[in-house]
Scaffold this active site. Structure first.
Site, PDB file in Angstrom:
ATOM      1  CG  ASP A   2      34.539  37.042  40.976  1.00 18.01           C
ATOM      2  OD1 ASP A   2      34.168  36.776  39.821  1.00 18.01           O
ATOM      3  OD2 ASP A   2      35.494  36.479  41.526  1.00 18.01           O
ATOM      4  CG  HIS A  19      28.237  39.197  32.405  1.00 23.70           C
ATOM      5  ND1 HIS A  19      29.079  39.132  33.498  1.00 23.70           N
ATOM      6  CD2 HIS A  19      28.797  38.398  31.457  1.00 23.70           C
ATOM      7  CE1 HIS A  19      30.111  38.348  33.209  1.00 23.70           C
ATOM      8  NE2 HIS A  19      29.952  37.883  31.982  1.00 23.70           N
ATOM      9  CG  LEU A 113      27.741  57.351  45.525  1.00 27.86           C
ATOM     10  CD1 LEU A 113      28.518  56.910  46.768  1.00 27.86           C
ATOM     11  CD2 LEU A 113      26.793  56.227  45.105  1.00 27.86           C
TER      12      LEU A 113
HETATM   13  C1  IPE Z   1      32.374  39.118  37.246  1.00 29.77           C
HETATM   14  O1  IPE Z   1      31.724  37.896  37.188  1.00 29.77           O
HETATM   15  C2  IPE Z   1      31.901  40.079  36.214  1.00 29.77           C
HETATM   16  C3  IPE Z   1      32.875  40.645  35.262  1.00 29.77           C
HETATM   17  C4  IPE Z   1      34.134  40.342  35.075  1.00 29.77           C
HETATM   18  C5  IPE Z   1      32.298  41.669  34.407  1.00 29.77           C
HETATM   19  P1  IPE Z   1      32.466  36.691  36.494  1.00 29.77           P
HETATM   20  O2  IPE Z   1      32.190  36.738  35.042  1.00 29.77           O
HETATM   21  O3  IPE Z   1      33.910  36.708  36.878  1.00 29.77           O
HETATM   22  O4  IPE Z   1      31.731  35.431  37.141  1.00 29.77           O
HETATM   23  P2  IPE Z   1      32.391  34.031  37.547  1.00 29.77           P
HETATM   24  O5  IPE Z   1      33.600  34.316  38.373  1.00 29.77           O
HETATM   25  O6  IPE Z   1      32.722  33.327  36.281  1.00 29.77           O
HETATM   26  O7  IPE Z   1      31.309  33.346  38.323  1.00 29.77           O
HETATM   27 MG    MG Z   2      35.106  35.720  38.223  1.00 27.37          MG
END
Ligand code: IPE
Ligand code: MG
Length: 222
Positions: A2, A19, A113
């Site tokens: 996250d 991402h 793994l």
């Molecule tokens: C998590 O990061 C990644 C996925 C859901 C693929 P976020 O996209 O939730 O990032 P924030 O929470 O907006 O910072």
């Molecule tokens: Mg998030």
């Protein structure tokens, strides 16, 4: 995982850049886990609730999955990592679905793994499907409802065959489970890190392991 979006926003970049950086962090986490002797690393890559995001962001995430799958398949083979999937990845279309399936098959014999990627995964949906399977078997007279035990439930989960969760790490300072492995995490040690997922690296992983090592696990005993 996250914090990808916040990581990008902090740098004045589009969310997709977060991402992308987050995908690089997966590779670091995988290496750190393998080096530490971890048996199974499950990565929550896309939840069944993430469909609420914009079409653009979903397309970006799907594109990144395709790109990294292609690029990292060799890494998985080289590092002797077995790829597994939970959730419903078929929702991402048959092309990506087939590529994922191929990667699972090609790495099936690897033993260093297990990298378990949760794609379009939701724990409540998984539990509901397991309950439904037992109900169908009971209705058909193949099992006795009185005989349904925890093993029977666990056998109907997508994680059947994997060990229970020992350590659950959530990044970005959020203090929630967000529908992740609710059954499997019954006695997991929870570690919440303040760092954003793209900043996750071996040092962060080792911090989490150290926190885990300092816990006393009693599983309800004393
Ligand atoms: C998590 O990061 C990644 C996925 C859901 C693929 P976020 O996209 O939730 O990032 P924030 O929470 O907006 O910072
Ligand atoms: Mg998030």
């Amino acid at each position: 995982m996250d914090g990808n979006g916040r990581w990008a926003t902090k740098r004045g970049l589009p969310r997709v850049a977060g991402h992308r950086a987050g995908a690089e962090a997966v590779r670091k986490a995988m290496r750190a886990a393998a080096d530490a002797g971890v048996e199974v690393l499950t990565i929550y890559a896309f939840s069944s609730e993430n469909w609420r995001r914009s079409d653009d962001e979903i397309a970006d995430l799907t594109g990144l999955m395709r790109f990294y799958l292609e690029r990292e398949l060799k890494t998985l083979e080289k590092e002797k990592v077995r790829l597994q999937l939970i959730g419903h990845p078929e929702a991402f279309g048959s092309e990506l679905g087939q590529r994922l399936q191929k990667a699972v098959e090609r790495t099936a014999a690897n033993t260093r793994l297990t990298l378990n990627i949760a794609l379009n995964y939701g724990s409540r949906a998984e539990l509901t499907a397991a309950a439904k399977r037992l109900a169908v078997l009971a209705k058909a007279g193949e099992i006795d409802p009185e005989g349904i035990d925890e093993q029977a439930m666990a056998a109907g989960l997508q994680t059947a065959g994997l060990p229970d969760l020992d350590l659950l790490i959530r990044t970005s300072g959020e203090l929630r489970l967000s529908n992740f492995l609710l059954w499997q995490a019954a006695y997991a040690e929870l570690v919440f890190l303040d760092i954003l997922w793209p900043d996750f690296d071996e040092a962060a992983f080792n911090d989490a392991l150290a926190a885990y090592a300092g816990r006393q696990r009693r599983f309800g005993g004393r």
